[in-house]
Write an enzyme that holds these catalytic residues in place. Sequence first.
Site, PDB file in Angstrom:
ATOM      1  N   PRO A  39     -24.199  58.609  98.457  1.00  0.00           N
ATOM      2  CA  PRO A  39     -23.594  59.917  97.862  1.00  0.00           C
ATOM      3  C   PRO A  39     -24.521  61.280  97.999  1.00  0.00           C
ATOM      4  O   PRO A  39     -25.645  61.530  98.039  1.00  0.00           O
ATOM      5  CB  PRO A  39     -24.079  59.521  96.180  1.00  0.00           C
ATOM      6  CG  PRO A  39     -24.000  57.895  96.057  1.00  0.00           C
ATOM      7  CD  PRO A  39     -24.763  57.843  97.491  1.00  0.00           C
ATOM      8  N   CYS A  40     -23.461  62.394  98.153  1.00  0.00           N
ATOM      9  CA  CYS A  40     -24.106  63.765  98.976  1.00  0.00           C
ATOM     10  C   CYS A  40     -24.161  64.628  97.787  1.00  0.00           C
ATOM     11  O   CYS A  40     -24.539  65.958  97.942  1.00  0.00           O
ATOM     12  CB  CYS A  40     -23.197  64.138 100.031  1.00  0.00           C
ATOM     13  SG  CYS A  40     -21.613  64.679  99.625  1.00  0.00           S
ATOM     14  N   GLN A  41     -23.757  64.380  96.626  1.00  0.00           N
ATOM     15  CA  GLN A  41     -23.361  65.561  95.645  1.00  0.00           C
ATOM     16  C   GLN A  41     -24.472  66.382  95.278  1.00  0.00           C
ATOM     17  O   GLN A  41     -24.695  67.499  95.137  1.00  0.00           O
ATOM     18  CB  GLN A  41     -22.552  65.015  94.360  1.00  0.00           C
ATOM     19  CG  GLN A  41     -21.126  64.613  94.555  1.00  0.00           C
ATOM     20  CD  GLN A  41     -21.047  63.306  94.794  1.00  0.00           C
ATOM     21  OE1 GLN A  41     -22.128  62.574  95.470  1.00  0.00           O
ATOM     22  NE2 GLN A  41     -20.015  62.703  94.501  1.00  0.00           N
TER      23      GLN A  41
END
Length: 456
Positions: A85-87
């Site tokens: 996940p890159c958020q």
Amino acid sequence: MTSTASHKPILDKPFVLDLFAGPGGLDVGGHALGIPSLGIEWDKSACLTRYAAGLDTLHADVSAVRRDAFESLPPEINVLAGGPPCQTYSVAGNGVGREALEEVKKYIERLLTKGESDRKIDKDLKTLSGDPRTAMVLEPLRYAIQATRSPNRERRPYDVIVLEQVPAVEALWHHYAKVLKEIGLPDGTKYEVVVKVLDTETYGVPQTRSRAVLIARREGLGAPSLPKATHLPYEAKEWNRRSDQASDGVYQATLDDGIAPEAEEREETGGEARQHWRSMGDVLAKPVGTHLGRATPFLVRSNYGSSGIPGRRGVRSDRQPATTVTGRISRFVVFQHLDEKIVYEGPRFSMNEAGMLQSFPPDYPWSGTAQAQQVGNAVPPLFGAHLLSAALGLPAPDPEVMREPWEPATEEKRAKLRSHGCGASDECTAQCPRPEDHAPPSSSARPRKNKKASAP
């Protein structure tokens, strides 16, 4: 497949385990190369899309599978891949992960130190940045370690590792590379590794999107290399936007300079012939599958910062690549009839069109809710295929393969896949993860109250 060079595959039967698999970007890329895969994905809607597409899937939390069900994974898996996940690392996110990068690096050494228990590390990770998604970037390393401890695998390490993330994580991938090459896994396995930030438009994706990638091969399998770019990089031209507000409140915009080069033209760059980058019009104007084509010319005003600068909206024409496709793609405004000097707001991108801008095949069966978010979070399949082909010594993929309409799974196959992935053929079960388990704390959300939209 298109290649004039000789290729020697490094694995006879590659089989990919795709962590954080999303709606299927990397798996679709592997499908184009004839490579089987198993994806692990926690989001219910993304899993519904995967089942509809016929992709083998576990609806599960990546961490939970590693802790509790690793021995149930197919032992023949020899390629580990994933885009955590890159958020929290993205410039579009709240940035807590970027602030925690140095702390994350320390956990890498701890994971490779013999004797420290996973339970102790898990306990400490809960305090990392206050957002549970930040620690997920460590999961690929933890899977690589677990593979060397698995009796079901006869303690065989993965042969190849392929990772991708937003550019902010490049420094962490370099740290991954350092420890994989110099320290190695606890069993002594070491890897040859390459790391770099690549631009997806240079691989035929009709979108400017930069990703930090890591490709590793186990020692003895030869040094890995990055995929060779097949298209020229996009260089912004002088676009003169005239924002004369018409009586109906619609903005007019005109193009100042020449026509963008056609996709079939080629230039010699560094001794190699590359095609020009692909534009939105290249992929959306022509009918394919049930997509009837989109009228050109058009302009797109994005709802996302231009050139990686949040708060500055970008405007591009159909003769340019799309800006980075994110979960806000459904908010992008499309203006049409520019050639007649009559500008009006046309239909926004459908999910299939948004997927095509990501290089998904036409008619890909997007399912469930938050489909725009699924599209935006996905690895562009064509880019994923290039990564896998380079990692495995295969010829570069043919971009036209991604233009072929996708054949969805039959109801029977969909039920079978869901029975395997969720535990029941038509519903989720207690074994499926809960969305709130990966939700960031409410305090980390950006305030939106009284925020006014700015003009293009």
